[in-house]
Design a protein around this motif. Structure first.
Motif, PDB file in Angstrom:
ATOM      1  N   PRO A  10     -16.401  18.606   2.718  1.00  0.00           N
ATOM      2  CA  PRO A  10     -15.441  17.965   1.801  1.00  0.00           C
ATOM      3  C   PRO A  10     -16.058  16.725   1.170  1.00  0.00           C
ATOM      4  CG  PRO A  10     -14.855  17.550   4.099  1.00  0.00           C
ATOM      5  CD  PRO A  10     -15.953  18.566   4.113  1.00  0.00           C
ATOM      6  N   VAL A  11     -15.608  16.416  -0.058  1.00  0.00           N
ATOM      7  CA  VAL A  11     -16.126  15.242  -0.760  1.00  0.00           C
ATOM      8  C   VAL A  11     -15.805  13.975   0.016  1.00  0.00           C
ATOM      9  CG1 VAL A  11     -16.008  13.904  -2.904  1.00  0.00           C
ATOM     10  CG2 VAL A  11     -15.886  16.396  -2.986  1.00  0.00           C
ATOM     11  N   VAL A  12     -14.619  13.948   0.615  1.00  0.00           N
ATOM     12  CA  VAL A  12     -14.188  12.798   1.413  1.00  0.00           C
ATOM     13  C   VAL A  12     -14.107  13.231   2.867  1.00  0.00           C
ATOM     14  CG1 VAL A  12     -12.367  11.082   1.766  1.00  0.00           C
ATOM     15  CG2 VAL A  12     -12.860  11.903  -0.538  1.00  0.00           C
ATOM     16  N   SER A  13     -14.708  12.450   3.756  1.00  0.00           N
ATOM     17  CA  SER A  13     -14.681  12.779   5.177  1.00  0.00           C
ATOM     18  C   SER A  13     -13.279  12.612   5.737  1.00  0.00           C
ATOM     19  CB  SER A  13     -15.655  11.877   5.953  1.00  0.00           C
ATOM     20  OG  SER A  13     -15.195  10.535   5.946  1.00  0.00           O
ATOM     21  N   GLU A  14     -13.054  13.195   6.922  1.00  0.00           N
ATOM     22  CA  GLU A  14     -11.742  13.115   7.556  1.00  0.00           C
ATOM     23  C   GLU A  14     -11.342  11.671   7.849  1.00  0.00           C
ATOM     24  OE1 GLU A  14      -9.428  14.911  11.503  1.00  0.00           O
ATOM     25  OE2 GLU A  14     -11.494  15.485  11.061  1.00  0.00           O
ATOM     26  N   GLU A  15     -12.324  10.875   8.293  1.00  0.00           N
ATOM     27  CA  GLU A  15     -12.041   9.475   8.607  1.00  0.00           C
ATOM     28  C   GLU A  15     -11.685   8.696   7.350  1.00  0.00           C
ATOM     29  OE1 GLU A  15     -14.210   5.662  10.812  1.00  0.00           O
ATOM     30  OE2 GLU A  15     -15.101   7.662  10.916  1.00  0.00           O
ATOM     31  N   GLU A  16     -12.442   8.935   6.265  1.00  0.00           N
ATOM     32  CA  GLU A  16     -12.151   8.259   5.001  1.00  0.00           C
ATOM     33  C   GLU A  16     -10.803   8.692   4.450  1.00  0.00           C
ATOM     34  OE1 GLU A  16     -15.566   9.463   2.804  1.00  0.00           O
ATOM     35  OE2 GLU A  16     -16.667   7.603   3.195  1.00  0.00           O
ATOM     36  N   GLN A  17     -10.471   9.971   4.623  1.00  0.00           N
ATOM     37  CA  GLN A  17      -9.185  10.479   4.157  1.00  0.00           C
ATOM     38  C   GLN A  17      -8.034   9.796   4.889  1.00  0.00           C
ATOM     39  OE1 GLN A  17      -8.649  14.692   4.720  1.00  0.00           O
ATOM     40  NE2 GLN A  17      -7.147  14.837   3.081  1.00  0.00           N
ATOM     41  N   LYS A  18      -8.191   9.588   6.197  1.00  0.00           N
ATOM     42  CA  LYS A  18      -7.155   8.901   6.967  1.00  0.00           C
ATOM     43  C   LYS A  18      -6.980   7.465   6.480  1.00  0.00           C
ATOM     44  CE  LYS A  18      -7.655  11.569  11.256  1.00  0.00           C
ATOM     45  NZ  LYS A  18      -8.066  11.521  12.677  1.00  0.00           N
ATOM     46  N   LYS A  19      -8.104   6.795   6.190  1.00  0.00           N
ATOM     47  CA  LYS A  19      -8.027   5.412   5.697  1.00  0.00           C
ATOM     48  C   LYS A  19      -7.334   5.357   4.339  1.00  0.00           C
ATOM     49  CE  LYS A  19     -12.143   3.652   8.088  1.00  0.00           C
ATOM     50  NZ  LYS A  19     -13.509   3.097   7.924  1.00  0.00           N
ATOM     51  N   MET A  20      -7.664   6.317   3.474  1.00  0.00           N
ATOM     52  CA  MET A  20      -7.045   6.358   2.154  1.00  0.00           C
ATOM     53  C   MET A  20      -5.540   6.615   2.256  1.00  0.00           C
ATOM     54  SD  MET A  20      -9.961   8.529   0.101  1.00  0.00           S
ATOM     55  CE  MET A  20      -8.952   8.767  -1.359  1.00  0.00           C
ATOM     56  N   MET A  21      -5.150   7.530   3.144  1.00  0.00           N
ATOM     57  CA  MET A  21      -3.734   7.826   3.314  1.00  0.00           C
ATOM     58  C   MET A  21      -2.978   6.615   3.855  1.00  0.00           C
ATOM     59  SD  MET A  21      -3.905  11.716   4.826  1.00  0.00           S
ATOM     60  CE  MET A  21      -2.120  11.818   5.027  1.00  0.00           C
ATOM     61  N   ALA A  22      -3.619   5.899   4.795  1.00  0.00           N
ATOM     62  CA  ALA A  22      -3.001   4.697   5.355  1.00  0.00           C
ATOM     63  C   ALA A  22      -2.844   3.624   4.278  1.00  0.00           C
ATOM     64  CB  ALA A  22      -3.833   4.166   6.517  1.00  0.00           C
ATOM     65  N   TYR A  23      -3.861   3.496   3.414  1.00  0.00           N
ATOM     66  CA  TYR A  23      -3.828   2.498   2.342  1.00  0.00           C
ATOM     67  C   TYR A  23      -2.704   2.809   1.351  1.00  0.00           C
ATOM     68  CZ  TYR A  23      -5.216  -0.007  -1.887  1.00  0.00           C
ATOM     69  OH  TYR A  23      -5.220  -0.794  -3.010  1.00  0.00           O
ATOM     70  N   TYR A  24      -2.617   4.069   0.916  1.00  0.00           N
ATOM     71  CA  TYR A  24      -1.600   4.437  -0.070  1.00  0.00           C
ATOM     72  C   TYR A  24      -0.200   4.405   0.532  1.00  0.00           C
ATOM     73  CZ  TYR A  24      -5.226   5.692  -3.397  1.00  0.00           C
ATOM     74  OH  TYR A  24      -6.274   5.645  -4.268  1.00  0.00           O
ATOM     75  N   GLU A  57       4.995   1.562   0.649  1.00  0.00           N
ATOM     76  CA  GLU A  57       6.026   0.780   1.323  1.00  0.00           C
ATOM     77  C   GLU A  57       6.233  -0.568   0.634  1.00  0.00           C
ATOM     78  OE1 GLU A  57       8.027   1.807   3.933  1.00  0.00           O
ATOM     79  OE2 GLU A  57       7.110   3.703   3.291  1.00  0.00           O
ATOM     80  N   GLU A  58       5.139  -1.195   0.187  1.00  0.00           N
ATOM     81  CA  GLU A  58       5.249  -2.467  -0.527  1.00  0.00           C
ATOM     82  C   GLU A  58       6.005  -2.283  -1.837  1.00  0.00           C
ATOM     83  OE1 GLU A  58       1.278  -3.836  -1.029  1.00  0.00           O
ATOM     84  OE2 GLU A  58       1.072  -4.552   1.047  1.00  0.00           O
ATOM     85  N   PHE A  59       5.739  -1.185  -2.535  1.00  0.00           N
ATOM     86  CA  PHE A  59       6.424  -0.905  -3.794  1.00  0.00           C
ATOM     87  C   PHE A  59       7.919  -0.686  -3.572  1.00  0.00           C
ATOM     88  CE2 PHE A  59       7.981   2.181  -6.932  1.00  0.00           C
ATOM     89  CZ  PHE A  59       7.746   1.458  -8.119  1.00  0.00           C
ATOM     90  N   LYS A  60       8.258   0.050  -2.486  1.00  0.00           N
ATOM     91  CA  LYS A  60       9.661   0.283  -2.173  1.00  0.00           C
ATOM     92  C   LYS A  60      10.384  -1.033  -1.895  1.00  0.00           C
ATOM     93  CE  LYS A  60       9.270   4.944  -0.191  1.00  0.00           C
ATOM     94  NZ  LYS A  60       9.398   5.737   1.058  1.00  0.00           N
ATOM     95  N   LYS A  61       9.699  -1.935  -1.183  1.00  0.00           N
ATOM     96  CA  LYS A  61      10.290  -3.221  -0.854  1.00  0.00           C
ATOM     97  C   LYS A  61      10.537  -4.047  -2.115  1.00  0.00           C
ATOM     98  CE  LYS A  61       9.532  -7.322   2.034  1.00  0.00           C
ATOM     99  NZ  LYS A  61       8.607  -8.004   2.971  1.00  0.00           N
ATOM    100  N   LEU A  62       9.545  -4.070  -3.009  1.00  0.00           N
ATOM    101  CA  LEU A  62       9.697  -4.810  -4.270  1.00  0.00           C
ATOM    102  C   LEU A  62      10.803  -4.208  -5.125  1.00  0.00           C
ATOM    103  CD1 LEU A  62       5.935  -5.358  -5.191  1.00  0.00           C
ATOM    104  CD2 LEU A  62       7.572  -7.108  -4.458  1.00  0.00           C
ATOM    105  N   GLU A  63      10.885  -2.891  -5.114  1.00  0.00           N
ATOM    106  CA  GLU A  63      11.905  -2.201  -5.907  1.00  0.00           C
ATOM    107  C   GLU A  63      13.300  -2.529  -5.392  1.00  0.00           C
ATOM    108  OE1 GLU A  63      11.885   2.118  -5.730  1.00  0.00           O
ATOM    109  OE2 GLU A  63      11.940   2.159  -7.933  1.00  0.00           O
ATOM    110  N   ALA A  64      13.431  -2.571  -4.057  1.00  0.00           N
ATOM    111  CA  ALA A  64      14.729  -2.907  -3.464  1.00  0.00           C
ATOM    112  C   ALA A  64      15.125  -4.338  -3.784  1.00  0.00           C
ATOM    113  CB  ALA A  64      14.674  -2.700  -1.954  1.00  0.00           C
ATOM    114  N   GLU A  65      14.159  -5.258  -3.732  1.00  0.00           N
ATOM    115  CA  GLU A  65      14.430  -6.660  -4.058  1.00  0.00           C
ATOM    116  C   GLU A  65      14.819  -6.811  -5.517  1.00  0.00           C
ATOM    117  OE1 GLU A  65      10.905  -8.671  -2.949  1.00  0.00           O
ATOM    118  OE2 GLU A  65      11.371  -8.711  -0.794  1.00  0.00           O
TER     119      GLU A  65
END
Length: 292
Positions: free
Chosen positions: A234-248, A253-261
């Motif tokens: 794969p172009v992105v390794s499993e570890e990198e994919q997990k980091k990307m998913m955690a980041y997004y 969650e930050e966007f949802k919080k700002l939207e609620a505010e």
């Protein structure tokens, strides 16, 4: 030196140091020997763990039988007295009826289990992460320390029908096992190695496929012939994919919080005041109402 990260399917196996000048025939012979050697170490370790728990293997004609059946058939394990563990045996019945239940004492069991852990660490897949290569010498050393531990605990040796004995004597027969053990072994004549979707053909050298740069690290996949090309990495390794998913996920969650505010704060805006127009007509548009 060229460093090959050997994989089997999508599973990391070991790192292998070589040169671009090595013939593919020699490469396959060495890599397959290490691969199969690691499997042998793993099989022996699994059996020694059972040896430490329940003693030596029963003769084939007694395995799986209950005590009553053994008594009715008048069967006797002649190897029980010949292969007594150092320091005496402790009875620990094997519920599946494969071993005789005459286990080594705790001290001798610890010798076996400690050596098993050491051998596993020597050929572990985790060595890939710390950039340590595995060689045939590594496999041989792991086998030697396992053999030494068994000799310490069973100085009289193991019965010839015990799978550990067969493994050490290279007389093991996996044909009876239609499971994972027999399917994982790869015969050197039936092996192929792939890189970047291309098979490295015998009679050539590594440099014919990756060039003459010795300072190269690549992922090469080992498999049996006739299975077609292995899946590409794969172009992105499993570890990198997990980091990307955690980041997004964090960003979401930050966007949802700002939207609620934002939804709550619009009520304080002038345009959201239903009485603003009325106050402007009465000339009191700028009056700020205090608390009542």
């Amino acid at each position: 030196m060229v460093k090959l990260h050997i994989k089997q399917g999508d599973q990391s196996q070991f790192l292998y140091d070589t040169t671009v000048e090595i013939p593919i025939n020699d490469l396959l012979k060495d890599v397959v020997a290490i691969y199969n050697g690691r499997l042998k170490v793993q099989r022996i370790c699994a059996e020694i763990e059972e040896l430490a728990k329940h003693g030596i293997t029963l003769p084939p004609n007694m395995q799986g039988l209950t005590d009553e059946q053994i008594e009715d058939l008048k069967l006797k394990d002649e190897w029980e007295t010949k292969c007594t563990p150092s320091g005496g045996a402790v009875f620990k019945k094997d519920d599946i009826g494969r071993r005789n239940g005459q286990a080594p004492n705790d001290k001798m069991a610890e010798v076996l289990n400690k050596t098993v852990k050491e051998a596993k660490d020597m050929i572990s897949k985790e060595k890939v992460k710390i950039d340590v290569c595995v060689t045939q010498a590594t496999v041989k050393e792991a086998l030697d320390i396992l053999r030494g531990a068994v000799t310490i605990v069973y100085p009289m040796g193991l019965p010839p029908h015990d799978p550990i004995f067969a493994e050490f004597e290279n007389t093991e027969d996996l044909s009876w096992n239609t499971g994972k053990a027999s399917l994982e072994v790869i015969e050197e004549a039936n092996a192929s190695i792939w890189f970047s979707g291309k098979e490295w053909t015998r009679g050539k050298q590594i440099k014919d496929f990756i060039g003459k740069n010795e300072k190269t690290k690549i992922i090469a996949k080992l498999q049996k012939k006739g299975h077609g090309a292995p899946a590409r990495e794969p172009v992105v390794s499993e570890e990198e994919q997990k980091k990307m998913m955690a980041y997004y996920y964090k960003k979401q969650e930050e966007f949802k919080k700002l939207e609620a505010e934002a939804e709550d704060s619009y009520m304080d805006s002038p345009w959201a005041d239903n009485n603003q127009l009325k106050r402007q007509f009465h000339g009191i548009g700028n009056v700020k109402w205090g608390p009542r």
